[in-house]
Design a protein around this motif. Structure first.
Motif, short mmCIF file in Angstrom:
data_model
loop_
_atom_site.label_atom_id
_atom_site.label_comp_id
_atom_site.label_asym_id
_atom_site.label_seq_id
_atom_site.Cartn_x
_atom_site.Cartn_y
_atom_site.Cartn_z
N THR A 151 0.73 -1.26 0.28
CA THR A 151 0.29 0.00 -0.13
C THR A 151 1.16 0.74 0.16
N ALA A 183 -2.68 -0.86 7.89
CA ALA A 183 -3.32 -0.85 6.35
C ALA A 183 -2.47 -2.43 5.86
N THR A 184 -1.35 -2.39 6.10
CA THR A 184 -0.55 -3.71 5.34
C THR A 184 -0.63 -4.55 6.25
N VAL A 214 -4.29 -6.00 3.14
CA VAL A 214 -3.69 -6.46 2.58
C VAL A 214 -4.03 -7.67 2.86
#
Length: 205
Positions: free
Chosen positions: A114, A121-122, A125
């Motif tokens: 990202t 956020a990682t 994913v």
């Protein structure tokens, strides 16, 4: 001119944003009439949006109307543990797929996953890469209530940069990613009470 979005969808997204910022936290009222006036819609889509969010466990319906969820250090720690469980489950599926003789091994996208420097956020994913929609939906249900508390992580824990570096160095090895995930979330579990107090102070609750 583009057509206006559906009032229910607009109300739902707007209230989600408010909840992420901490509005309604600790049982504060979410007044339907005030929200409707602020959003420029009738009370019906606001009422429907709040009912939807109550079904997701993000708000609570009481005798006097809808209010935000109430947390404490222990319940916040439990949410972090649940987030860790989702990430580990996704990476366990990845390990099975990478085992010789088992189907499903695929090619991971290149790093970075990202544009965000936030490890959360990682990890989102990484869960999405497991291609398990139920797992991803469940992660989002446990991630969303944490949103008001994330802002306190950087000043209190300050491990975002180090965690991103650890993820970069181990990616795409699932075992290394699992170690990084455990360390990241366990720090938040141990700091949950401080994160909770700092968030209430920031929001002046």
């Amino acid at each position: 001119m583009s057509r206006d979005r559906d009032p229910f969808e607009r109300a739902l997204e707007a209230i989600r944003i408010k909840l992420r910022s901490g509005e309604g936290l600790q049982g504060r009222a979410l007044a339907i009439n005030l929200l409707a006036r602020e959003l420029g819609v009738s009370q019906t889509p606001v009422r429907e949006a709040l009912a939807w969010l109550a079904g997701e466990g993000l708000v609570v319906r009481g005798h006097a109307g809808y209010v935000g969820r109430t947390f404490d250090g222990a319940s916040l720690a439990e949410l972090y543990r649940l987030n860790l469980a989702h990430v580990l489950a996704a990476l366990s599926a990845d390990l099975r797929a990478a085992t010789p003789g088992l189907a499903g091994q695929g090619t991971r996208p290149p790093w970075p996953l990202t544009d965000s420097a936030d490890p959360n956020a990682t990890f989102d994913v990484l869960v999405a890469q497991a291609a398990d929609r139920t797992l991803l939906a469940s992660l989002r249900r446990t991630r969303e209530p944490l949103s008001p508390f994330v802002a306190a992580e950087a000043p209190l824990i300050g491990d975002q940069e180090a965690t991103m570096e650890a993820l970069r160095l181990t990616y795409p090895d699932p075992a290394g990613l699992r170690r990084a995930a455990r360390a990241f979330y366990r720090r938040r579990v141990h700091a949950a009470s401080m994160l909770f107090s700092a968030t209430l102070e920031r929001l002046q609750i």
